[in-house]
Design a protein around this motif. Structure first.
Motif, PDB file in Angstrom:
ATOM      1  N   LEU A 116       0.819  -1.205   0.000  1.00 21.87           N
ATOM      2  CA  LEU A 116       0.000   0.000   0.000  1.00 21.87           C
ATOM      3  C   LEU A 116       0.856   1.259   0.000  1.00 21.87           C
ATOM      4  O   LEU A 116       0.589   2.208  -0.727  1.00 21.87           O
ATOM      5  CB  LEU A 116      -0.921   0.005   1.228  1.00 21.87           C
ATOM      6  CG  LEU A 116      -1.863  -1.193   1.364  1.00 21.87           C
ATOM      7  CD1 LEU A 116      -2.559  -1.157   2.713  1.00 21.87           C
ATOM      8  CD2 LEU A 116      -2.885  -1.198   0.227  1.00 21.87           C
ATOM      9  N   LEU A 117       1.903   1.255   0.831  1.00 18.16           N
ATOM     10  CA  LEU A 117       2.727   2.447   0.984  1.00 18.16           C
ATOM     11  C   LEU A 117       4.166   2.024   1.228  1.00 18.16           C
ATOM     12  O   LEU A 117       4.452   1.295   2.176  1.00 18.16           O
ATOM     13  CB  LEU A 117       2.218   3.298   2.149  1.00 18.16           C
ATOM     14  CG  LEU A 117       2.942   4.611   2.447  1.00 18.16           C
ATOM     15  CD1 LEU A 117       2.846   5.557   1.248  1.00 18.16           C
ATOM     16  CD2 LEU A 117       2.354   5.277   3.689  1.00 18.16           C
ATOM     17  N   ASP A 118       5.061   2.482   0.369  1.00 16.47           N
ATOM     18  CA  ASP A 118       6.488   2.188   0.466  1.00 16.47           C
ATOM     19  C   ASP A 118       7.168   3.374   1.142  1.00 16.47           C
ATOM     20  O   ASP A 118       7.280   4.453   0.555  1.00 16.47           O
ATOM     21  CB  ASP A 118       7.056   1.949  -0.942  1.00 16.47           C
ATOM     22  CG  ASP A 118       8.512   1.513  -0.930  1.00 16.47           C
ATOM     23  OD1 ASP A 118       9.273   1.959  -0.054  1.00 16.47           O
ATOM     24  OD2 ASP A 118       8.899   0.722  -1.821  1.00 16.47           O
ATOM     25  N   ILE A 119       7.613   3.195   2.380  1.00 16.73           N
ATOM     26  CA  ILE A 119       8.180   4.301   3.145  1.00 16.73           C
ATOM     27  C   ILE A 119       9.544   4.711   2.600  1.00 16.73           C
ATOM     28  O   ILE A 119       9.906   5.900   2.641  1.00 16.73           O
ATOM     29  CB  ILE A 119       8.284   3.937   4.641  1.00 16.73           C
ATOM     30  CG1 ILE A 119       6.914   3.481   5.167  1.00 16.73           C
ATOM     31  CG2 ILE A 119       8.784   5.126   5.453  1.00 16.73           C
ATOM     32  CD1 ILE A 119       5.824   4.519   5.059  1.00 16.73           C
ATOM     33  N   ASP A 120      10.303   3.762   2.048  1.00 17.08           N
ATOM     34  CA  ASP A 120      11.590   4.113   1.431  1.00 17.08           C
ATOM     35  C   ASP A 120      11.379   5.036   0.240  1.00 17.08           C
ATOM     36  O   ASP A 120      12.072   6.053   0.092  1.00 17.08           O
ATOM     37  CB  ASP A 120      12.323   2.840   0.986  1.00 17.08           C
ATOM     38  CG  ASP A 120      12.736   1.972   2.159  1.00 17.08           C
ATOM     39  OD1 ASP A 120      13.830   2.196   2.697  1.00 17.08           O
ATOM     40  OD2 ASP A 120      11.958   1.081   2.542  1.00 17.08           O
ATOM     41  N   ALA A 121      10.411   4.670  -0.612  1.00 23.35           N
ATOM     42  CA  ALA A 121      10.141   5.492  -1.793  1.00 23.35           C
ATOM     43  C   ALA A 121       9.613   6.866  -1.390  1.00 23.35           C
ATOM     44  O   ALA A 121       9.987   7.891  -1.973  1.00 23.35           O
ATOM     45  CB  ALA A 121       9.140   4.773  -2.701  1.00 23.35           C
ATOM     46  N   LEU A 122       8.755   6.891  -0.381  1.00 22.83           N
ATOM     47  CA  LEU A 122       8.205   8.167   0.084  1.00 22.83           C
ATOM     48  C   LEU A 122       9.304   9.048   0.676  1.00 22.83           C
ATOM     49  O   LEU A 122       9.332  10.266   0.437  1.00 22.83           O
ATOM     50  CB  LEU A 122       7.116   7.906   1.131  1.00 22.83           C
ATOM     51  CG  LEU A 122       6.380   9.133   1.663  1.00 22.83           C
ATOM     52  CD1 LEU A 122       5.549   9.779   0.562  1.00 22.83           C
ATOM     53  CD2 LEU A 122       5.488   8.764   2.857  1.00 22.83           C
ATOM     54  N   ASP A 127      12.443  13.638   0.463  1.00 22.74           N
ATOM     55  CA  ASP A 127      13.738  13.965   1.073  1.00 22.74           C
ATOM     56  C   ASP A 127      13.599  14.147   2.585  1.00 22.74           C
ATOM     57  O   ASP A 127      14.142  15.067   3.187  1.00 22.74           O
ATOM     58  CB  ASP A 127      14.346  15.224   0.439  1.00 22.74           C
ATOM     59  CG  ASP A 127      15.839  15.383   0.793  1.00 22.74           C
ATOM     60  OD1 ASP A 127      16.486  14.364   1.071  1.00 22.74           O
ATOM     61  OD2 ASP A 127      16.328  16.526   0.794  1.00 22.74           O
ATOM     62  N   ILE A 128      12.831  13.245   3.183  1.00 29.52           N
ATOM     63  CA  ILE A 128      12.604  13.229   4.635  1.00 29.52           C
ATOM     64  C   ILE A 128      12.759  11.784   5.105  1.00 29.52           C
ATOM     65  O   ILE A 128      12.263  10.852   4.454  1.00 29.52           O
ATOM     66  CB  ILE A 128      11.198  13.742   4.993  1.00 29.52           C
ATOM     67  CG1 ILE A 128      11.039  15.214   4.602  1.00 29.52           C
ATOM     68  CG2 ILE A 128      10.908  13.571   6.483  1.00 29.52           C
ATOM     69  CD1 ILE A 128       9.609  15.736   4.772  1.00 29.52           C
ATOM     70  N   LYS A 129      13.425  11.588   6.230  1.00 35.23           N
ATOM     71  CA  LYS A 129      13.596  10.240   6.776  1.00 35.23           C
ATOM     72  C   LYS A 129      12.322   9.846   7.528  1.00 35.23           C
ATOM     73  O   LYS A 129      12.243   9.897   8.755  1.00 35.23           O
ATOM     74  CB  LYS A 129      14.814  10.184   7.692  1.00 35.23           C
ATOM     75  CG  LYS A 129      16.131  10.397   6.955  1.00 35.23           C
ATOM     76  CD  LYS A 129      17.313  10.364   7.911  1.00 35.23           C
ATOM     77  CE  LYS A 129      18.625  10.535   7.160  1.00 35.23           C
ATOM     78  NZ  LYS A 129      19.803  10.543   8.064  1.00 35.23           N
ATOM     79  N   TRP A 130      11.323   9.431   6.757  1.00 34.54           N
ATOM     80  CA  TRP A 130      10.040   9.091   7.353  1.00 34.54           C
ATOM     81  C   TRP A 130      10.123   7.795   8.145  1.00 34.54           C
ATOM     82  O   TRP A 130      10.805   6.838   7.741  1.00 34.54           O
ATOM     83  CB  TRP A 130       8.964   8.938   6.282  1.00 34.54           C
ATOM     84  CG  TRP A 130       8.493  10.195   5.623  1.00 34.54           C
ATOM     85  CD1 TRP A 130       8.581  10.508   4.288  1.00 34.54           C
ATOM     86  CD2 TRP A 130       7.829  11.314   6.252  1.00 34.54           C
ATOM     87  NE1 TRP A 130       8.019  11.745   4.046  1.00 34.54           N
ATOM     88  CE2 TRP A 130       7.557  12.263   5.234  1.00 34.54           C
ATOM     89  CE3 TRP A 130       7.452  11.604   7.554  1.00 34.54           C
ATOM     90  CZ2 TRP A 130       6.917  13.465   5.489  1.00 34.54           C
ATOM     91  CZ3 TRP A 130       6.814  12.806   7.817  1.00 34.54           C
ATOM     92  CH2 TRP A 130       6.551  13.720   6.798  1.00 34.54           C
ATOM     93  N   LYS A 151       9.035  12.280  11.428  1.00 44.83           N
ATOM     94  CA  LYS A 151      10.275  12.717  10.799  1.00 44.83           C
ATOM     95  C   LYS A 151      11.451  12.282  11.666  1.00 44.83           C
ATOM     96  O   LYS A 151      11.829  12.965  12.607  1.00 44.83           O
ATOM     97  CB  LYS A 151      10.285  14.234  10.623  1.00 44.83           C
ATOM     98  CG  LYS A 151       9.185  14.753   9.701  1.00 44.83           C
ATOM     99  CD  LYS A 151       9.197  16.279   9.626  1.00 44.83           C
ATOM    100  CE  LYS A 151       8.093  16.795   8.709  1.00 44.83           C
ATOM    101  NZ  LYS A 151       8.051  18.276   8.649  1.00 44.83           N
ATOM    102  N   GLY A 152      11.983  11.090  11.381  1.00 45.15           N
ATOM    103  CA  GLY A 152      13.154  10.612  12.111  1.00 45.15           C
ATOM    104  C   GLY A 152      12.852   9.710  13.279  1.00 45.15           C
ATOM    105  O   GLY A 152      13.775   9.221  13.929  1.00 45.15           O
ATOM    106  N   GLY A 153      11.580   9.478  13.600  1.00 46.74           N
ATOM    107  CA  GLY A 153      11.261   8.500  14.626  1.00 46.74           C
ATOM    108  C   GLY A 153      10.733   9.064  15.925  1.00 46.74           C
ATOM    109  O   GLY A 153      10.466   8.302  16.863  1.00 46.74           O
ATOM    110  N   GLY A 154      10.580  10.379  16.054  1.00 53.35           N
ATOM    111  CA  GLY A 154      10.048  10.966  17.279  1.00 53.35           C
ATOM    112  C   GLY A 154       8.571  10.667  17.456  1.00 53.35           C
ATOM    113  O   GLY A 154       7.910  10.086  16.586  1.00 53.35           O
ATOM    114  N   ASP A 155       8.022  11.091  18.604  1.00 56.73           N
ATOM    115  CA  ASP A 155       6.610  10.852  18.888  1.00 56.73           C
ATOM    116  C   ASP A 155       5.696  11.796  18.105  1.00 56.73           C
ATOM    117  O   ASP A 155       4.549  11.454  17.825  1.00 56.73           O
ATOM    118  CB  ASP A 155       6.335  11.031  20.384  1.00 56.73           C
ATOM    119  CG  ASP A 155       6.936   9.911  21.220  1.00 56.73           C
ATOM    120  OD1 ASP A 155       7.358   8.897  20.641  1.00 56.73           O
ATOM    121  OD2 ASP A 155       6.985  10.055  22.453  1.00 56.73           O
ATOM    122  N   ALA A 156       6.174  12.973  17.778  1.00 57.17           N
ATOM    123  CA  ALA A 156       5.386  13.910  16.979  1.00 57.17           C
ATOM    124  C   ALA A 156       5.226  13.361  15.562  1.00 57.17           C
ATOM    125  O   ALA A 156       6.184  12.847  14.974  1.00 57.17           O
ATOM    126  CB  ALA A 156       6.057  15.279  16.942  1.00 57.17           C
TER     127      ALA A 156
END
Length: 690
Positions: A116-122, A127-130, A151-156
Motif C-alpha cells: 500500500l505504501l512504500d516508506i523508502d520510496a516516500l 527527502d525526509i527520513k520518514w 520525521k526521524g522517529g520521534g513521537d510527533a
C-alpha cells in the motif's frame, strides 16, 4: 490566591536561574545546537572506533542484521474487516512497507500481500527520513486510513488521509501538520482530533489539551472545540469506542501520570463518567464498560478491591447510575496484563508468578463466566490482534529460549492452533531457565528469571547481564532472546530478567510500592537480585553488568552511582538522569505521578537522594558506562545522557556514548541501525565482563 500564584511563579523562576548557574552542561540540552552536535559527533566517533574494533563486533552485527532482515520473521496481523494489514522491514525495504492481504489468504498460511505504501520510496520522494508510526481506519469498510508518519522517529507525527484502493494519499483530504496528537474517524467526513492547535493549546508535558470535531472541507483551525483541559494536565485525547453497531465518542483527560477522567460526547454535550480517575478503562462489549481498578472503590457500601476487573452497564452509567458486575479478582500473586474483546467474547490475559494464562469470558443473563484456554505454560502470552466482526483472534507465546509462536484461535470454540513460529536463532538445547527469588532490603521477595548453560559452573566467573525496568506498572515478561541469544548466550553469558517493584507483575500495589518516596525500593530490589547472583556463585562484581532503557536507564544510572562496587558494566539507554530538570524537558512533566515533583522541596528531598546526575562524585571507582540515546527522541530528552557523559568525562571517568541521529525513543529506525546498536552494546559487555 492570585498573589500567591505570582509569588510561586517568581520563586520557581529563581529556582531555575539558580540551577542554571550551577549546571555547566545546559548547552547540551540544545538538541540541534552546533556545539552540542559537535560533542555528540566526537563521542560517537570515539565509541564506534573502539567498540567496532572488538573481535566479536562484526559477527554480532552480521548475525543480528540477518535476524532483523529474515524472511522467516512473523508478519504480525492487524485485522480490519476482511483484511490483514502489516508493516514489514527487510534488507530490500529498509524503512519498511505497509501492506495488506485478505484475511482468508493470511489464515491459509500463504498470504498474498499487496503493498500500500512504500516508506523508502516516500522518504526519497520527500527527502525526509520518514518513520511509519501507525494508521487508523474508517469503520466498517476500512478503505481509508489516517496514516501517521514521524520525521526521524520521534513521537510527533504528520497525519495524512490515505485511500487504500488507489494506494495514495488523498489530495485535499484530511491532513495535519507535525505534532503530538492523533485523529480517529467518527464517519467518512468527520474526525475526532487532538493536535497543537496554536499558542496555549499544549500542556506543560508537551501534549495536546484540546479535543475537536473536524468536518471534511473545513479548516482545522475552525474545527469544533468539544473539550479543553488545563495546561498542567498531562494531556487530552479522543477516540471512538465501538460496541457492535453502536459507537461512542470518548475523550480522555489525563490529569496526572496515573489518573484520567473519561468523558463521552453525547448529543452535543459532555458527560463525565462517574468512575475512579485512577481506574483503567478497557472498552465496551455487550453494553458493559470494562474498568480495571488501581485502588479500592466503594459503591453503595460495597468495596471492590484494588486490581479487580469490573463491568458497568454503560447506558445506565451515562445516566449517572452504577450497575456493577465483577469479571475477575486477581490474588496477591497475579495481575491482569491484557484485556481485549472479539465480537462476542472477552479475552483476559492473567499473569501469575510472572507467567501467563489466557481466559475467555462470556456475558450471559447479566453475569460473567469464564473458560481457561489450554495455552502453553511457563512463558509470556500476548493477544496479538482481535476482530470486531468475528470471535477469531490471534495470540502469541514465547519465553527466553523458546522462539515466538503466533497462534490462530476461536474464542467461541475455545480452540487454537499454531500459525507460525520463528526459527531457532540459537541452539536452545544447551540452555536452561530457572526462576529464583531474592530478598530485598525490606524483606520483599523479588522474582527473577535466569538463563544459563546447562550445568553452569558456580565459580563466580560467569559473565552475567541483568536486564530490568521497574516502573510505570509495566510488567517485564519473558521474551525470546533471539539477537541477545546469539550475542550473549552463545558467547558464554548468563542472562537475567528481574521483576522489580514499580512494575505491574503483581498488580497495582506492586507498582505503587515503587513510586515517589518509595522509589528506593526499586533500586534495593535490583541490588538484592545482583547480590543473590553473587551469593549463588553464578558471578561476581567483576563479571556482572546491568542494562536498562528509559525508566530502566534511570534504574541503572542509580545502580552505578549508589553501588559501584556491584557492577563492572552498565548499559544505560535513552535514560532519565537529571531528576532536577526532568519535568522541564520534553514529556517529563507527565511522569511526576511516578517520580514526584522536584520543584516541591519535600519531594526533591527524596528525589535528590537517587538522581544520578546529582550524585556523581569524584574519586569513586565507577564502572565504565555505556550510554545510548537518540537525537530525535522527543520523549526522553537526549540531554540527560549527554550531560551525564560530559560531567563524568570532566571528572576524569571514561565513558562510552553513542547517539543515533534518528530513531526517536525506540533508538533506531532501520534494521541496520538496530544491528549496529546491538553490536556496539554487546561488544562493550563482552569486553568488560568476560
Amino acid at each position: 490566591m492570585k498573589n500567591y500564584i505570582l509569588i510561586l511563579v517568581a520563586l520557581l523562576g529563581i529556582t531555575q536561574i539558580t540551577q542554571a548557574q550551577e549546571d555547566n552542561y545546559l548547552w547540551l540540552e540544545e538538541v540541534d545546537g552546533e556545539k552540542a552536535l559537535e560533542f555528540v559527533k566526537n563521542q560517537n566517533k570515539a565509541t564506534v572506533e573502539k567498540l567496532s574494533a572488538e573481535k566479536d563486533y562484526q559477527d554480532i552485527y552480521d548475525r543480528s542484521l540477518a535476524i532483523y532482515n529474515s524472511k522467516e520473521k512473523i508478519a504480525y496481523p492487524n485485522v480490519y474487516g476482511n483484511y490483514v494489514f502489516n508493516f514489514w522491514k527487510d534488507k530490500n525495504h529498509v524503512r519498511g512497507i505497509w501492506r495488506r492481504c485478505l484475511l482468508e489468504s493470511y489464515t491459509s498460511g500463504n498470504p498474498v500481500w499487496e503493498t500500500l505504501l512504500d516508506i523508502d520510496a516516500l522518504s526519497k520522494k520527500d527527502d525526509i527520513k520518514w518513520v511509519y508510526k501507525g494508521a487508523r481506519g474508517l469503520y466498517p469498510d476500512f478503505n481509508r486510513f489516517m496514516v501517521e508518519l514521524s520525521k526521524g522517529g520521534g513521537d510527533a507525527v504528520v497525519i495524512k488521509e490515505f485511500d487504500i484502493n488507489k494506494k495514495e494519499f488523498i489530495e485535499n483530504g484530511f491532513s495535519m501538520d507535525e505534532s503530538k496528537g492523533g485523529a480517529s474517524y467518527i464517519d467518512k467526513n468527520t474526525l475526532i482530533v487532538t493536535s497543537d492547535f496554536g499558542e496555549g493549546t499544549m500542556t506543560t508535558s508537551g501534549y495536546p489539551r484540546q479535543v475537536k470535531i473536524w468536518k471534511r472541507g473545513t479548516l482545522l483551525k475552525d474545527a469544533q472545540l468539544i473539550f479543553e483541559g488545563n495546561s498542567t494536565d498531562v494531556g487530552a485525547g479522543g477516540s471512538v469506542f465501538r460496541d457492535g453497531d453502536k459507537a461512542f465518542n470518548v475523550i480522555y483527560r489525563g490529569l496526572t501520570t496515573f489518573s484520567t477522567q473519561l468523558l463521552v460526547w453525547n448529543n452535543n454535550k459532555l458527560i463525565q463518567l462517574d468512575i475512579p480517575d485512577d481506574a483503567e478503562t478497557r472498552g465496551i462489549i455487550n453494553n458493559q464498560l470494562l474498568v480495571q481498578l488501581k485502588s479500592d472503590w466503594t459503591v453503595n457500601a460495597k468495596t471492590y478491591k484494588i486490581g479487580t476487573l469490573l463491568s458497568l452497564n454503560f447506558t445506565e452509567l451515562l445516566k449517572g447510575n452504577k450497575e456493577i458486575e465483577v469479571v475477575l479478582v486477581p490474588n496477591e500473586f497475579s495481575s491482569i496484563s491484557g484485556v481485549r474483546k472479539t465480537k462476542n467474547k472477552l479475552l483476559v490475559n492473567l499473569l501469575t508468578n510472572v507467567t501467563s494464562n489466557l481466559f475467555i469470558y462470556s456475558f450471559n443473563n447479566g453475569k460473567w463466566s469464564d473458560q481457561k484456554m489450554n495455552t502453553p505454560d511457563l512463558g509470556a502470552i500476548y493477544i496479538a490482534d482481535t476482530n470486531d466482526f468475528t470471535d477469531q483472534f490471534f495470540f502469541g507465546f514465547e519465553n527466553l529460549i523458546t522462539p515466538s509462536t503466533l497462534y490462530t484461535a476461536d474464542a467461541s470454540k475455545n480452540t487454537f492452533k499454531v500459525y507460525k513460529s520463528l526459527p531457532e536463532y540459537f541452539d536452545a538445547s544447551k540452555y536452561e531457565i530457572n526462576q529464583y527469588k531474592a530478598t530485598s532490603k525490606d524483606g520483599t521477595m523479588i522474582p527473577y528469571f535466569m538463563v544459563s548453560a546447562k550445568g553452569v559452573k558456580k565459580d563466580s566467573s560467569n559473565p552475567t547481564l541483568v536486564y530490568a525496568y521497574g516502573g510505570f506498572e509495566i510488567s517485564l515478561l519473558p521474551y525470546y532472546l533471539s539477537t541477545d541469544g546469539i550475542a550473549w548466550l552463545d558467547k558464554g553469558g548468563v542472562y537475567v530478567l528481574a521483576n522489580l517493584r514499580g512494575g505491574g507483575e503483581f498488580g497495582p500495589k506492586w507498582h505503587q510500592d515503587g513510586i515517589k518516596e518509595k522509589r528506593q525500593n526499586v533500586y534495593d530490589d535490583l541490588f538484592a537480585v545482583s547480590e543473590g547472583l553473587i551469593a549463588k556463585k553464578i558471578t561476581s562484581p567483576k563479571h556482572l553488568g546491568v542494562m536498562g532503557g528509559s525508566n530502566g536507564g534511570l534504574l541503572v544510572g542509580v545502580a552505578f552511582t549508589q553501588r559501584p562496587d556491584l557492577y563492572n558494566a552498565i548499559v544505560c539507554e535513552v535514560p532519565l538522569l537529571d531528576m532536577k530538570r526532568y519535568n522541564k524537558l520534553l514529556a517529563g512533566a507527565s511522569w511526576m505521578g511516578e517520580f514526584g515533583n522536584p520543584d516541591i522541596a519535600e519531594e526533591w528531598e527524596y528525589i535528590k537522594k537517587y538522581s544520578p546526575y546529582h550524585n556523581l562524585k569524584e574519586g569513586v571507582d565507577y564502572p565504565e558506562v555505556f550510554f545510548g540515546s537518540s537525537t530525535r527522541d522527543d520523549r526522553v530528552h537526549p540531554g540527560h545522557a549527554r550531560k551525564m557523559v560530559a560531567k563524568m568525562n570532566a571528572m576524569g571517568y571514561k565513558t562510552y556514548y553513542y547517539e543515533n541521529t534518528e530513531g526517536g525513543h525506540a533508538g533506531s529506525s532501520t534494521n541496520e541501525q538496530s544491528a549496529k546498536s546491538n553490536a556496539l552494546i554487546f561488544s562493550y559487555l563482552l569486553m568488560k565482563l568476560k
